[in-house]
Design a protein around this motif. Structure first.
Motif, PDB file in Angstrom:
ATOM      1  N   MET A  73       0.845  -1.198   0.000  1.00 51.60           N
ATOM      2  CA  MET A  73       0.000   0.000   0.000  1.00 51.60           C
ATOM      3  C   MET A  73       0.880   1.249   0.000  1.00 51.60           C
ATOM      4  SD  MET A  73      -2.755   1.341   2.865  1.00 51.60           S
ATOM      5  CE  MET A  73      -3.718  -0.157   2.760  1.00 51.60           C
ATOM      6  N   ALA A  74       0.616   2.142  -0.942  1.00 52.12           N
ATOM      7  CA  ALA A  74       1.388   3.377  -1.017  1.00 52.12           C
ATOM      8  C   ALA A  74       1.020   4.306   0.144  1.00 52.12           C
ATOM      9  CB  ALA A  74       1.119   4.069  -2.343  1.00 52.12           C
ATOM     10  N   LYS A  75       1.990   5.139   0.538  1.00 53.11           N
ATOM     11  CA  LYS A  75       1.774   6.082   1.631  1.00 53.11           C
ATOM     12  C   LYS A  75       2.027   7.499   1.140  1.00 53.11           C
ATOM     13  CE  LYS A  75       3.255   2.703   5.109  1.00 53.11           C
ATOM     14  NZ  LYS A  75       4.217   2.419   6.199  1.00 53.11           N
ATOM     15  N   LEU A  76       1.094   8.377   1.430  1.00 53.36           N
ATOM     16  CA  LEU A  76       1.210   9.779   1.035  1.00 53.36           C
ATOM     17  C   LEU A  76       1.216  10.650   2.291  1.00 53.36           C
ATOM     18  CD1 LEU A  76      -0.642  11.587  -1.846  1.00 53.36           C
ATOM     19  CD2 LEU A  76      -0.503  12.639   0.409  1.00 53.36           C
ATOM     20  N   LEU A  77       2.229  11.495   2.406  1.00 56.64           N
ATOM     21  CA  LEU A  77       2.334  12.406   3.543  1.00 56.64           C
ATOM     22  C   LEU A  77       1.927  13.802   3.087  1.00 56.64           C
ATOM     23  CD1 LEU A  77       3.153  12.676   6.506  1.00 56.64           C
ATOM     24  CD2 LEU A  77       5.497  13.111   5.744  1.00 56.64           C
ATOM     25  N   TYR A  78       0.894  14.331   3.722  1.00 61.05           N
ATOM     26  CA  TYR A  78       0.308  15.626   3.366  1.00 61.05           C
ATOM     27  C   TYR A  78       0.695  16.626   4.449  1.00 61.05           C
ATOM     28  CZ  TYR A  78      -3.449  18.939   2.125  1.00 61.05           C
ATOM     29  OH  TYR A  78      -4.170  20.050   1.753  1.00 61.05           O
ATOM     30  N   ILE A  79       1.540  17.583   4.089  1.00 59.91           N
ATOM     31  CA  ILE A  79       2.146  18.487   5.067  1.00 59.91           C
ATOM     32  C   ILE A  79       1.646  19.907   4.827  1.00 59.91           C
ATOM     33  CG2 ILE A  79       4.330  19.407   5.938  1.00 59.91           C
ATOM     34  CD1 ILE A  79       5.610  16.788   4.773  1.00 59.91           C
ATOM     35  N   THR A  80       1.053  20.514   5.851  1.00 56.75           N
ATOM     36  CA  THR A  80       0.543  21.875   5.727  1.00 56.75           C
ATOM     37  C   THR A  80       1.259  22.787   6.725  1.00 56.75           C
ATOM     38  OG1 THR A  80      -1.283  21.355   7.251  1.00 56.75           O
ATOM     39  CG2 THR A  80      -1.727  21.172   4.899  1.00 56.75           C
ATOM     40  N   ALA A  81       1.551  24.004   6.269  1.00 56.39           N
ATOM     41  CA  ALA A  81       2.247  24.976   7.118  1.00 56.39           C
ATOM     42  C   ALA A  81       1.493  26.296   7.062  1.00 56.39           C
ATOM     43  CB  ALA A  81       3.681  25.158   6.660  1.00 56.39           C
ATOM     44  N   ASN A  82       0.392  26.340   7.766  1.00 56.47           N
ATOM     45  CA  ASN A  82      -0.452  27.534   7.804  1.00 56.47           C
ATOM     46  C   ASN A  82      -1.227  27.513   9.117  1.00 56.47           C
ATOM     47  OD1 ASN A  82      -2.541  29.501   7.367  1.00 56.47           O
ATOM     48  ND2 ASN A  82      -2.206  29.303   5.169  1.00 56.47           N
ATOM     49  N   PRO A  83      -1.226  28.590   9.878  1.00 51.30           N
ATOM     50  CA  PRO A  83      -1.977  28.589  11.131  1.00 51.30           C
ATOM     51  C   PRO A  83      -3.477  28.409  10.926  1.00 51.30           C
ATOM     52  CG  PRO A  83      -1.217  30.798  10.607  1.00 51.30           C
ATOM     53  CD  PRO A  83      -0.530  29.866   9.656  1.00 51.30           C
ATOM     54  N   LYS A  84      -3.948  28.652   9.708  1.00 53.33           N
ATOM     55  CA  LYS A  84      -5.359  28.412   9.393  1.00 53.33           C
ATOM     56  C   LYS A  84      -5.554  26.923   9.127  1.00 53.33           C
ATOM     57  CE  LYS A  84      -5.713  32.800   6.827  1.00 53.33           C
ATOM     58  NZ  LYS A  84      -5.972  33.367   5.486  1.00 53.33           N
ATOM     59  N   ASN A  85      -5.734  26.162  10.168  1.00 46.69           N
ATOM     60  CA  ASN A  85      -5.946  24.722  10.001  1.00 46.69           C
ATOM     61  C   ASN A  85      -7.423  24.471   9.708  1.00 46.69           C
ATOM     62  OD1 ASN A  85      -5.614  21.990   9.901  1.00 46.69           O
ATOM     63  ND2 ASN A  85      -5.362  21.718  12.100  1.00 46.69           N
ATOM     64  N   ASP A  86      -7.883  25.057   8.622  1.00 50.69           N
ATOM     65  CA  ASP A  86      -9.305  25.029   8.306  1.00 50.69           C
ATOM     66  C   ASP A  86      -9.448  25.179   6.791  1.00 50.69           C
ATOM     67  OD1 ASP A  86     -11.998  25.450   7.913  1.00 50.69           O
ATOM     68  OD2 ASP A  86     -12.212  26.917   9.519  1.00 50.69           O
ATOM     69  N   VAL A  87      -9.971  24.170   6.137  1.00 48.13           N
ATOM     70  CA  VAL A  87     -10.107  24.197   4.683  1.00 48.13           C
ATOM     71  C   VAL A  87     -10.953  25.371   4.225  1.00 48.13           C
ATOM     72  CG1 VAL A  87     -10.993  22.934   2.686  1.00 48.13           C
ATOM     73  CG2 VAL A  87      -9.746  21.718   4.485  1.00 48.13           C
ATOM     74  N   LYS A  88     -11.963  25.736   4.997  1.00 50.40           N
ATOM     75  CA  LYS A  88     -12.841  26.830   4.592  1.00 50.40           C
ATOM     76  C   LYS A  88     -12.111  28.169   4.573  1.00 50.40           C
ATOM     77  CE  LYS A  88     -17.106  24.667   6.279  1.00 50.40           C
ATOM     78  NZ  LYS A  88     -18.248  24.804   7.230  1.00 50.40           N
ATOM     79  N   ARG A  89     -11.105  28.326   5.417  1.00 54.45           N
ATOM     80  CA  ARG A  89     -10.407  29.610   5.529  1.00 54.45           C
ATOM     81  C   ARG A  89      -9.109  29.652   4.740  1.00 54.45           C
ATOM     82  NH1 ARG A  89      -9.670  30.951  11.691  1.00 54.45           N
ATOM     83  NH2 ARG A  89      -8.987  32.929  10.764  1.00 54.45           N
ATOM     84  N   SER A  90      -8.575  28.517   4.370  1.00 51.40           N
ATOM     85  CA  SER A  90      -7.285  28.460   3.690  1.00 51.40           C
ATOM     86  C   SER A  90      -7.467  28.084   2.226  1.00 51.40           C
ATOM     87  CB  SER A  90      -6.366  27.441   4.373  1.00 51.40           C
ATOM     88  OG  SER A  90      -5.224  27.196   3.585  1.00 51.40           O
ATOM     89  N   LYS A  91      -7.129  28.979   1.345  1.00 48.75           N
ATOM     90  CA  LYS A  91      -7.213  28.693  -0.090  1.00 48.75           C
ATOM     91  C   LYS A  91      -6.230  27.597  -0.474  1.00 48.75           C
ATOM     92  CE  LYS A  91      -8.752  33.349  -1.396  1.00 48.75           C
ATOM     93  NZ  LYS A  91      -8.840  33.868  -0.005  1.00 48.75           N
ATOM     94  N   GLY A  92      -5.053  27.612   0.156  1.00 39.42           N
ATOM     95  CA  GLY A  92      -4.083  26.576  -0.131  1.00 39.42           C
ATOM     96  C   GLY A  92      -4.600  25.191   0.215  1.00 39.42           C
ATOM     97  N   MET A  93      -5.250  25.066   1.355  1.00 38.92           N
ATOM     98  CA  MET A  93      -5.784  23.769   1.761  1.00 38.92           C
ATOM     99  C   MET A  93      -6.944  23.346   0.873  1.00 38.92           C
ATOM    100  SD  MET A  93      -5.574  23.819   5.908  1.00 38.92           S
ATOM    101  CE  MET A  93      -4.039  24.190   6.755  1.00 38.92           C
ATOM    102  N   GLN A  94      -7.707  24.293   0.372  1.00 30.93           N
ATOM    103  CA  GLN A  94      -8.764  23.958  -0.574  1.00 30.93           C
ATOM    104  C   GLN A  94      -8.178  23.334  -1.833  1.00 30.93           C
ATOM    105  OE1 GLN A  94     -11.049  27.574  -1.215  1.00 30.93           O
ATOM    106  NE2 GLN A  94     -11.250  27.905   0.980  1.00 30.93           N
ATOM    107  N   ILE A  95      -7.094  23.923  -2.299  1.00 27.05           N
ATOM    108  CA  ILE A  95      -6.419  23.370  -3.476  1.00 27.05           C
ATOM    109  C   ILE A  95      -5.818  22.005  -3.141  1.00 27.05           C
ATOM    110  CG2 ILE A  95      -4.544  23.739  -5.126  1.00 27.05           C
ATOM    111  CD1 ILE A  95      -4.952  26.802  -4.547  1.00 27.05           C
TER     112      ILE A  95
END
Length: 220
Positions: free
Chosen positions: A1-23
């Motif tokens: 099984m492949a493993k994908l590590l998704y790393i975010t660096a934004n204090p907005k830990n909220d998809v609704k508020r972060s355009k980057g996380m939406q993408i």
């Protein structure tokens, strides 16, 4: 099984508020359509205790590298910091695919990302020194960077002042990872009326990139 590590660096830990996380979420959704069994692990750097290079870490590494010390001879603080560093590096090494989602702040990435990356540079673990120079050991893995920018840095007078995407790509390449073209959403502060359009275009680019990554298996 492949493993994908998704790393975010934004204090907005909220998809609704972060355009980057939406993408980023679009990328993950599209990737999983092709590799539905992929194991996705997420690291939100602002929620983690990341060892920083302080006196304990600086001297602990030096003592082990070239001063003839064994781990048992290190101070309690040095042992603790080095143990934490290696544990974080091990979590990173365990993946096959990497997705970094960050904003561009003041010409670079949030400082928490630099602190995180500092824990990955471990000689004979993630890279080795050879007579021809350093050689990355994390080969066969694939990575991509999704970055949001308020200004314009791909053209015009600010081209030479972008050090977020540029640094991350150099750092990961040093460690041996294969870098895909970054997905960039820029100009949202300069052209606020076009922000939705800019994000939509980045989502399409992220979906294309996810399909490309998912269809080219990692070889760890």
């Amino acid at each position: 099984m492949a493993k994908l590590l998704y790393i975010t660096a934004n204090p907005k830990n909220d998809v609704k508020r972060s355009k980057g996380m939406q993408i980023g979420e679009v990328f993950l959704e599209e990737f999983k359509k092709i590799q539905p069994d992929v194991e996705v692990k997420k690291m939100h750097l602002y929620d983690m205790e990341i060892p920083e290079i302080d006196m304990d870490l600086l001297y602990g590494r030096a003592k082990l590298s070239f001063m003839g010390y064994t781990f048992e001879l290190l101070s309690e603080g040095e042992q603790k910091k080095l143990t934490e560093m290696h544990a974080l590096a091990d979590r990173f090494i365990d993946a096959d695919y990497y997705v970094f989602v960050t904003p561009l702040w003041n010409l670079g990435s949030p400082s928490v990302l630099k602190a995180f990356l500092d824990n990955l540079f471990i000689v004979n673990k993630t890279f080795k020194n050879t007579e021809h120079g350093p050689e990355g050991l994390l080969t066969g893995r694939k990575a991509i960077h999704i970055q949001t920018r308020g200004g314009i840095y791909t053209t015009g007078p600010m081209v030479d002042f972008e050090f977020g995407d540029r640094f991350l790509r150099k750092a990961l390449g040093f460690l041996g990872l294969e870098l895909m073209d970054s997905v960039i959403a820029e100009g949202m502060d300069h052209f606020p009326k076009q922000a939705a359009e800019i994000v939509a275009a980045a989502k399409e680019a992220a979906a294309d990139a996810a399909r490309e990554m998912a269809l080219s298996p990692a070889r760890v």
